[in-house]
Design a protein around this motif. Structure first.
Motif, PDB file in Angstrom:
ATOM      1  N   UNK A  89     -31.348 -13.284   8.268  1.00 58.57           N
ATOM      2  CA  UNK A  89     -31.927 -13.912   7.109  1.00 58.57           C
ATOM      3  C   UNK A  89     -32.537 -12.872   6.163  1.00 58.57           C
ATOM      4  N   UNK A  90     -33.195 -11.845   6.743  1.00 62.26           N
ATOM      5  CA  UNK A  90     -33.791 -10.794   5.926  1.00 62.26           C
ATOM      6  C   UNK A  90     -32.715  -9.993   5.191  1.00 62.26           C
ATOM      7  N   UNK A  91     -31.570  -9.764   5.866  1.00 67.35           N
ATOM      8  CA  UNK A  91     -30.470  -9.031   5.226  1.00 67.35           C
ATOM      9  C   UNK A  91     -29.913  -9.822   4.052  1.00 67.35           C
ATOM     10  N   UNK A  92     -29.771 -11.117   4.211  1.00 72.19           N
ATOM     11  CA  UNK A  92     -29.269 -11.975   3.136  1.00 72.19           C
ATOM     12  C   UNK A  92     -30.209 -11.933   1.936  1.00 72.19           C
ATOM     13  N   UNK A  93     -31.487 -11.998   2.180  1.00 73.43           N
ATOM     14  CA  UNK A  93     -32.477 -11.921   1.104  1.00 73.43           C
ATOM     15  C   UNK A  93     -32.420 -10.560   0.420  1.00 73.43           C
ATOM     16  N   UNK A  94     -32.313  -9.500   1.208  1.00 71.28           N
ATOM     17  CA  UNK A  94     -32.231  -8.147   0.660  1.00 71.28           C
ATOM     18  C   UNK A  94     -30.976  -7.982  -0.200  1.00 71.28           C
ATOM     19  N   UNK A 115     -29.267 -10.322  -1.680  1.00 69.02           N
ATOM     20  CA  UNK A 115     -29.419 -11.163  -2.874  1.00 69.02           C
ATOM     21  C   UNK A 115     -30.272 -10.460  -3.921  1.00 69.02           C
ATOM     22  N   UNK A 116     -31.357  -9.857  -3.495  1.00 68.82           N
ATOM     23  CA  UNK A 116     -32.231  -9.131  -4.421  1.00 68.82           C
ATOM     24  C   UNK A 116     -31.498  -7.942  -5.032  1.00 68.82           C
ATOM     25  N   UNK A 117     -30.731  -7.223  -4.232  1.00 66.03           N
ATOM     26  CA  UNK A 117     -29.963  -6.075  -4.738  1.00 66.03           C
ATOM     27  C   UNK A 117     -28.935  -6.535  -5.761  1.00 66.03           C
ATOM     28  N   UNK A 118     -28.212  -7.587  -5.470  1.00 65.09           N
ATOM     29  CA  UNK A 118     -27.187  -8.095  -6.399  1.00 65.09           C
ATOM     30  C   UNK A 118     -27.827  -8.549  -7.707  1.00 65.09           C
ATOM     31  N   UNK A 119     -28.911  -9.278  -7.636  1.00 67.23           N
ATOM     32  CA  UNK A 119     -29.599  -9.741  -8.845  1.00 67.23           C
ATOM     33  C   UNK A 119     -30.109  -8.557  -9.658  1.00 67.23           C
ATOM     34  N   UNK A 120     -30.661  -7.560  -8.993  1.00 67.11           N
ATOM     35  CA  UNK A 120     -31.152  -6.361  -9.675  1.00 67.11           C
ATOM     36  C   UNK A 120     -30.023  -5.614 -10.366  1.00 67.11           C
ATOM     37  N   UNK A 121     -28.898  -5.469  -9.693  1.00 66.47           N
ATOM     38  CA  UNK A 121     -27.743  -4.783 -10.283  1.00 66.47           C
ATOM     39  C   UNK A 121     -27.233  -5.553 -11.499  1.00 66.47           C
TER      40      UNK A 121
END
Length: 119
Positions: A1-6, A8-14
């Motif tokens: 779950x933490x990897x999915x959140x991480x 998602x945050x990376x993709x949104x930031x990019x």
């Protein structure tokens, strides 16, 4: 779950970063194809002007189509306007608010501005 959140945050930031970078690029890069097409139209207008000793009329859609403009019932795309002083503009208008990509025959440069020749 933490990897999915991480991830998602990376993709949104990019995505946000890429959008910000694109929106801040100079218009010469983001509007390169419009400028290239506009330069072709300018060449054809200047050839017409040299041959006919006048600018094409901005309501003569048949001639403007032959020069490379796309036309509909009321205007050309990009917008072509001329005045009685031998000046003309090519305007790429997108929406109602400017500034727009414009080439003016007096200034002879592409810039983001508002039309000077109004009809």
């Amino acid at each position: 779950m933490k990897k999915l959140l991480l991830y998602s945050i990376i993709i949104i930031t990019v995505l946000i970063s890429a959008t910000t970078i694109y929106l801040n690029l100079p218009f010469e890069i983001t509007r390169k194809s419009d400028i290239r097409k506009g330069n072709e139209l300018i060449e054809r207008i200047e050839e017409y002007k040299e041959k006919e000793k006048k600018l094409p009329d901005d309501k003569d859609f048949e001639t403007l189509e032959k020069l490379g403009f796309k036309t509909d019932l009321i205007a050309t795309k990009p917008l072509y306007t001329k005045n009685d002083n031998g000046e003309y503009e090519i305007v790429y208008s997108e929406g109602f608010d400017g500034p727009f990509l414009i080439w003016n025959s007096n200034e002879k440069i592409w810039k983001m501005d508002y039309p000077k020749i109004l009809k």
